[in-house]
Motif scaffolding. Structure first.
Motif, short mmCIF file in Angstrom:
data_model
loop_
_atom_site.label_atom_id
_atom_site.label_comp_id
_atom_site.label_asym_id
_atom_site.label_seq_id
_atom_site.Cartn_x
_atom_site.Cartn_y
_atom_site.Cartn_z
N SER A 14 -7.19 -1.99 4.88
CA SER A 14 -7.99 -2.66 5.92
C SER A 14 -9.28 -3.26 5.38
CB SER A 14 -8.31 -1.68 7.06
OG SER A 14 -9.06 -0.59 6.58
N LYS A 15 -9.66 -2.90 4.16
CA LYS A 15 -10.82 -3.52 3.51
C LYS A 15 -10.39 -4.54 2.47
CE LYS A 15 -14.16 0.22 4.10
NZ LYS A 15 -15.04 1.15 3.41
N GLY A 36 -8.25 0.96 -3.09
CA GLY A 36 -9.04 0.76 -1.87
C GLY A 36 -8.19 0.83 -0.62
N GLU A 37 -8.85 0.78 0.52
CA GLU A 37 -8.16 0.80 1.80
C GLU A 37 -7.62 -0.59 2.11
OE1 GLU A 37 -10.60 2.39 4.97
OE2 GLU A 37 -11.67 3.63 3.53
N LYS A 70 0.84 -1.21 0.00
CA LYS A 70 0.00 0.00 0.00
C LYS A 70 0.88 1.26 0.00
CE LYS A 70 -3.88 2.30 0.25
NZ LYS A 70 -4.77 2.39 -0.89
N GLN A 83 2.14 3.86 -4.09
CA GLN A 83 1.72 5.25 -4.22
C GLN A 83 2.48 5.91 -5.37
OE1 GLN A 83 2.19 7.06 -0.35
NE2 GLN A 83 0.71 5.69 0.58
#
Length: 144
Positions: free
Chosen positions: A97-98, A94-95, A26, A30
């Motif tokens: 954590s999801k 998306g996040e 994640k 970026q």
């Protein structure tokens, strides 16, 4: 001799590294196309595994393996690659954590596929746990 619970420690370490994968990826994707990031990650994995297999003296001529082994390792590689491309794309938009919990729905799918194709027969208690994982994925992925 390996104890009957040795698999658990390796599986737990796999979970730890999978969690770190999500966090590091994640951060790392970026400003980078997710497909390029997947390629870079794969190249690094290849180099590390070449070094590991060589150092551990586990090299064996792959052309001596059976056609069946080649077929299923190839299918596994294609599925892994597709999974990584989809995972990185999901992480990019998306996040973490999801995304990670939905990715772990693979646990439920493995149980279903193992039942269907490998003849594995989980107990009622194991199916209950698998169902809880499925419910947990839904709760985490679609939280308010």
């Amino acid at each position: 001799m390996l104890s009957s619970t040795t698999w658990f420690y390796w599986a737990f370490l796999s979970a730890v590294f999978a969690a770190l994968t999500a966090i590091f990826a994640k951060i790392g994707i970026q400003g980078v196309d997710s497909d390029l990031a997947t390629l870079i990650r794969t190249a690094i994995i290849l180099l590390v595994l070449i070094a590991f297999v060589g150092y551990a003296d586990k090299w064996r001529n792959p052309f001596e393996l059976s056609a069946r082994t080649w077929l299923f390792l190839s299918l596994s590689a294609l599925a892994t690659g597709a999974s990584w491309v989809c995972y990185f794309r999901a992480l990019q938009i998306g996040e973490a954590s999801k995304v990670a919990p939905v990715d772990k729905f693979s646990v439920v799918l493995v149980a279903i596929f193992a039942f269907t194709f490998l003849g594995e027969r989980p107990t009622f208690q194991e199916w209950a746990g698998i169902s809880m994982i499925a419910g947990g994925v839904l709760l985490l992925a679609f939280r308010a």
